[in-house]
Enzyme design. Structure first.
Site, short mmCIF file in Angstrom:
data_model
loop_
_atom_site.label_atom_id
_atom_site.label_comp_id
_atom_site.label_asym_id
_atom_site.label_seq_id
_atom_site.Cartn_x
_atom_site.Cartn_y
_atom_site.Cartn_z
N GLY A 125 12.96 -3.02 -5.13
CA GLY A 125 13.65 -4.27 -5.50
C GLY A 125 12.93 -4.96 -6.65
O GLY A 125 13.56 -5.48 -7.58
N SER A 126 11.60 -4.94 -6.59
CA SER A 126 10.79 -5.57 -7.65
C SER A 126 10.93 -4.81 -8.97
O SER A 126 10.97 -5.41 -10.04
CB SER A 126 9.33 -5.61 -7.23
OG SER A 126 9.21 -6.15 -5.94
N ASP B 55 6.28 1.37 2.31
CA ASP B 55 7.39 2.24 2.71
C ASP B 55 7.37 3.65 2.11
O ASP B 55 8.03 4.54 2.62
CB ASP B 55 8.73 1.58 2.36
CG ASP B 55 9.04 0.41 3.28
OD1 ASP B 55 8.27 0.19 4.22
OD2 ASP B 55 10.06 -0.26 3.06
N GLY C 176 10.27 0.74 7.96
CA GLY C 176 10.99 1.73 7.14
C GLY C 176 12.48 1.58 7.35
O GLY C 176 13.04 2.15 8.27
N TYR D 239 4.74 -6.39 11.61
CA TYR D 239 3.90 -6.79 10.46
C TYR D 239 2.45 -6.34 10.56
O TYR D 239 1.73 -6.42 9.56
CB TYR D 239 3.99 -8.30 10.24
CG TYR D 239 5.39 -8.72 9.87
CD1 TYR D 239 5.92 -8.40 8.64
CD2 TYR D 239 6.20 -9.37 10.78
CE1 TYR D 239 7.21 -8.73 8.30
CE2 TYR D 239 7.49 -9.71 10.47
CZ TYR D 239 7.99 -9.39 9.22
OH TYR D 239 9.28 -9.72 8.90
O1 F6P Z 1 7.98 -4.08 2.31
C1 F6P Z 1 8.87 -3.24 2.94
C2 F6P Z 1 9.04 -3.64 4.36
O2 F6P Z 1 7.79 -3.60 4.94
C3 F6P Z 1 10.03 -2.84 5.18
O3 F6P Z 1 9.51 -1.70 5.77
C4 F6P Z 1 10.53 -3.85 6.17
O4 F6P Z 1 11.81 -3.53 6.59
C5 F6P Z 1 10.53 -5.11 5.36
O5 F6P Z 1 9.50 -4.96 4.43
C6 F6P Z 1 10.38 -6.39 6.13
O6 F6P Z 1 10.24 -7.42 5.22
P1 F6P Z 1 10.20 -8.99 5.46
O7 F6P Z 1 8.82 -9.40 5.09
O8 F6P Z 1 11.19 -9.54 4.48
O9 F6P Z 1 10.53 -9.23 6.88
#
Ligand code: F6P
Length: 320
Positions: free
Chosen positions: A104-105, A127, A170, A250
């Site tokens: 995305g970035s 990921d 993922g 997380y």
């Molecule tokens: O950065 C990718 C990721 O870690 C994905 O694996 C996960 O689905 C998503 O980020 C979760 O992101 P957020 O911080 O927006 O909840």
């Protein structure tokens, strides 16, 4: 004197700090002025940036997260937001922006390049979902974190003769699940890339029990199209076993980066600066055959991730 900005964007990943440090210090070593842009594209829109000296990036190499903070910027998705970002770049007289993040970035950076901004992208995401590079910064640390968790889960799962479903990150790419499945000795992995039905997983668990296995670990990527609670319920009903769910969430994005991620981050930062210094822009830095190289950004983004079917089949063979 060349002036560049560096930002981190999207989900953070262990090793982003090491990449920022490398960009700043290699940049300064080549006579550049380096600006840290805070909160990703949000900070670029709001003009939240400051010059960083060598000391400003001291003591961050070993830290997870990103000292520059990060964001998923909704405003940058709009034409008006991107125009404001360009105004900041012009106001500060920046010659190029180094973007550390995931797909995305990178897509955001490509949009900036269409507005005439020079960009250089470094792959930072746990990921491992960027097809042009063999690894992304943070993937190795994240899988090691998952492995550490599996080792602990295995102890209690074995004592209680249970099946444990471990949900890992993922959304579109199952690499974390696949690598953790192989290296963590899982009975089965469920990924977004493979349409595997729950029946075959249940058969695997029952066969294992019949052969004297005391417990089983099933790794499910969050992108596998079934709710994890629902999956646990189905496995429990069909196998008659005690089943538990662990969602690592997380936990996987934090922690001190591994050697591999620190090295990749440092080498990517070095290459990004080397290319900018040589007048090259709009590249994505990546690892291919052990070499860190710059690839055309648009082509790199278009490259789809090749799914390793053989590795996937290995999980079943190894856990019979
Ligand atoms: O950065 C990718 C990721 O870690 C994905 O694996 C996960 O689905 C998503 O980020 C979760 O992101 P957020 O911080 O927006 O909840």
């Amino acid at each position: 004197m060349m002036k560049i900005g560096v930002l981190t964007s999207g989900g953070d990943s262990p090793g982003m700090n090491a990449a920022v440090r490398a960009v700043v210090r290699f940049g300064i070593a080549r006579g550049m002025k380096v600006y840290g842009i805070y909160r990703g594209y949000e900070g670029l829109i709001d003009g939240e940036l400051e010059e960083l000296d060598r000391r400003a990036v001291g003591d961050i190499l070993q830290r997870g997260g990103t000292m520059l903070k990060t964001a998923r910027s909704e405003r940058f998705m709009t034409e008006a937001g991107r125009r404001k970002a360009v105004t900041t770049i012009e106001t500060f007289g920046l010659d190029a922006i180094v973007v550390i993040g995931g797909n995305g970035s990178f897509a955001g950076a490509l949009e900036l390049s269409r507005l005439g901004v020079n960009v250089m992208c470094i792959p930072g995401t746990i990921d491992n979902d960027l097809g042009y590079t063999e690894s992304t910064i943070g993937f190795d640390t994240a899988v090691n974190t998952v492995l550490d968790a599996i080792t602990r889960i295995r102890d209690t799962s074995s004592s209680h003769e249970r099946t444990t479903v471990v949900e890992v990150m993922g959304r579109h790419c199952g690499d974390i699940a696949l690598y953790a499945g192989i290296a963590g000795g899982a009975e089965a992995v469920l990924l977004p890339e493979v349409d595997r039905d729950v029946n075959s997983v249940c058969r695997k668990i029952i066969e294992g029990c019949n052969q004297g296995k005391q417990h089983s670990i099933i790794i499910k990527a969050e992108g596998y199209p079934m709710d994890s609670q629902e999956l646990v319920k189905e496995i429990s009903e069909r196998t008659g076993r005690s089943v538990r769910l662990v969602v690592l969430s997380y936990l996987q994005r934090g922690g001190s980066p591994t050697l591999q991620d620190r090295m990749l981050a440092t080498r990517c930062g070095d290459k990004a600066i080397e290319l900018l210094d040589a007048g090259l822009t709009n590249k994505a830095i990546g690892l291919v055959d052990g070499k860190v190289l710059g690839f055309n950004l648009k082509e790199a983004l278009a490259e789809t991730q090749e799914f390793d079917r053989h590795l996937y089949e290995c999980v079943d063979v190894l856990s019979r």
